[in-house]
Design an enzyme around this catalytic site. Structure first.
Site, PDB file in Angstrom:
ATOM      1  N   LYS A  64       0.872  -1.183   0.000  1.00 22.26           N
ATOM      2  CA  LYS A  64       0.000   0.000   0.000  1.00 22.26           C
ATOM      3  C   LYS A  64       0.903   1.225   0.000  1.00 22.26           C
ATOM      4  O   LYS A  64       2.136   1.093   0.101  1.00 22.26           O
ATOM      5  CB  LYS A  64      -0.898   0.006   1.240  1.00 22.26           C
ATOM      6  CG  LYS A  64      -0.114   0.107   2.543  1.00 22.26           C
ATOM      7  CD  LYS A  64      -1.024   0.158   3.756  1.00 22.26           C
ATOM      8  CE  LYS A  64      -0.195   0.300   5.032  1.00 22.26           C
ATOM      9  NZ  LYS A  64      -1.015   0.389   6.241  1.00 22.26           N
ATOM     10  N   MET A  91      -0.390  -2.601  -8.368  1.00 21.05           N
ATOM     11  CA  MET A  91      -0.292  -3.777  -7.507  1.00 21.05           C
ATOM     12  C   MET A  91      -0.382  -3.478  -6.015  1.00 21.05           C
ATOM     13  O   MET A  91      -0.015  -4.315  -5.197  1.00 21.05           O
ATOM     14  CB  MET A  91       1.011  -4.528  -7.815  1.00 21.05           C
ATOM     15  CG  MET A  91       1.085  -5.056  -9.235  1.00 21.05           C
ATOM     16  SD  MET A  91      -0.297  -6.147  -9.672  1.00 21.05           S
ATOM     17  CE  MET A  91       0.187  -7.613  -8.751  1.00 21.05           C
ATOM     18  N   ASN A 108     -10.791  -0.469 -11.720  1.00 13.49           N
ATOM     19  CA  ASN A 108      -9.690  -1.417 -11.841  1.00 13.49           C
ATOM     20  C   ASN A 108     -10.093  -2.534 -12.799  1.00 13.49           C
ATOM     21  O   ASN A 108     -11.281  -2.809 -12.971  1.00 13.49           O
ATOM     22  CB  ASN A 108      -9.383  -2.026 -10.463  1.00 13.49           C
ATOM     23  CG  ASN A 108      -8.227  -3.008 -10.507  1.00 13.49           C
ATOM     24  OD1 ASN A 108      -7.192  -2.737 -11.116  1.00 13.49           O
ATOM     25  ND2 ASN A 108      -8.392  -4.163  -9.886  1.00 13.49           N
ATOM     26  N   HIS A 110      -9.343  -6.671 -13.419  1.00 17.44           N
ATOM     27  CA  HIS A 110      -8.819  -7.848 -12.724  1.00 17.44           C
ATOM     28  C   HIS A 110      -8.978  -9.067 -13.633  1.00 17.44           C
ATOM     29  O   HIS A 110     -10.029  -9.251 -14.251  1.00 17.44           O
ATOM     30  CB  HIS A 110      -9.590  -8.053 -11.414  1.00 17.44           C
ATOM     31  CG  HIS A 110      -9.098  -9.238 -10.648  1.00 17.44           C
ATOM     32  ND1 HIS A 110      -7.946  -9.198  -9.891  1.00 17.44           N
ATOM     33  CD2 HIS A 110      -9.572 -10.513 -10.565  1.00 17.44           C
ATOM     34  CE1 HIS A 110      -7.747 -10.401  -9.360  1.00 17.44           C
ATOM     35  NE2 HIS A 110      -8.710 -11.211  -9.752  1.00 17.44           N
TER      36      HIS A 110
END
Ligand code: GRF
Length: 192
Positions: A64, A91, A108, A110
């Site tokens: 993070k 990531m 996002n 995925h």
């Protein structure tokens, strides 16, 4: 509509978005690209297109950004006039500064049919689980890992003899169609 892009890798989804802009099928302006990985291909792509490329320097965490670093990314996104934040192979987990600055304007992609196979190497998870089909998902980003509300999905069959690499490659082909199409829906005012 101005977009800001965050990525950690080679940037093939960003490239797909750029291609759609170049051929006139996508009416958005990428105004800033950020990467937490200094040599990431996505930064090279941005520079080659004359788009400001920013390196995010995070000395404390791997998964993070610290609040002050993420707040600085927000400040720079706002300074660039960004309307929509597009995560393209980014990531790290997204935290409060970004989530609160861009509610429902942070998306996002995925590589699975969420909610199946969140997390890392989702194509490998699908292969090992023995499912017959997987795919990719574009979703709003929330504080969870790949848990945000789903916007769009594309299916990809798992074929006999597939390897992790071959399956991931076929998923990426679909990602490169799906992601620009969702960004176009934002540009057209159909989303959020
Ligand atoms: C894609 O597979 C995407 O689904 C995942 O990270 C990968 C990014 O690839 N979130 P690229 O950097 O866009 O080529």
């Amino acid at each position: 509509m101005k977009i800001g892009v965050l990525g950690s890798g080679k940037g093939s989804n960003f490239r797909a978005i750029l291609t759609e802009i170049e051929v006139g099928r996508l009416d958005v302006e990428p105004v800033a690209v950020f990467s937490d990985v200094e040599g990431a291909g996505i930064l090279e792509l941005a520079r080659a297109s004359g788009i400001p490329a920013h390196v995010i320097r995070e000395p404390r965490f791997r998964t993070k950004l610290s609040p002050e670093v993420e707040s600085d990314v927000v400040r720079r996104l706002r300074h660039s006039g960004v309307d929509l934040v597009v995560l393209a192979g980014y990531m790290r987990m997204v935290k409060a500064p970004l989530l609160e600055a861009f509610p429902r304007h942070l998306i996002n992609i995925h590589p699975s049919l969420l909610p199946a196979f969140p997390g890392l190497e989702a194509w490998r998870q699908a292969l090992e689980a023995g499912v017959e089909k997987t795919g990719c998902t574009v979703h709003y980003v929330d504080a969870g890992m790949d848990t945000g509300e789903i916007i769009a999905q594309a299916e990809v069959p798992v074929l006999p003899g597939d390897t992790a690499a071959s399956l991931h490659a076929r998923i990426q082909v679909e990602e490169h169609k799906l992601y620009p199409s969702v960004v176009a829906r934002f540009a057209a005012g159909e989303l959020p």
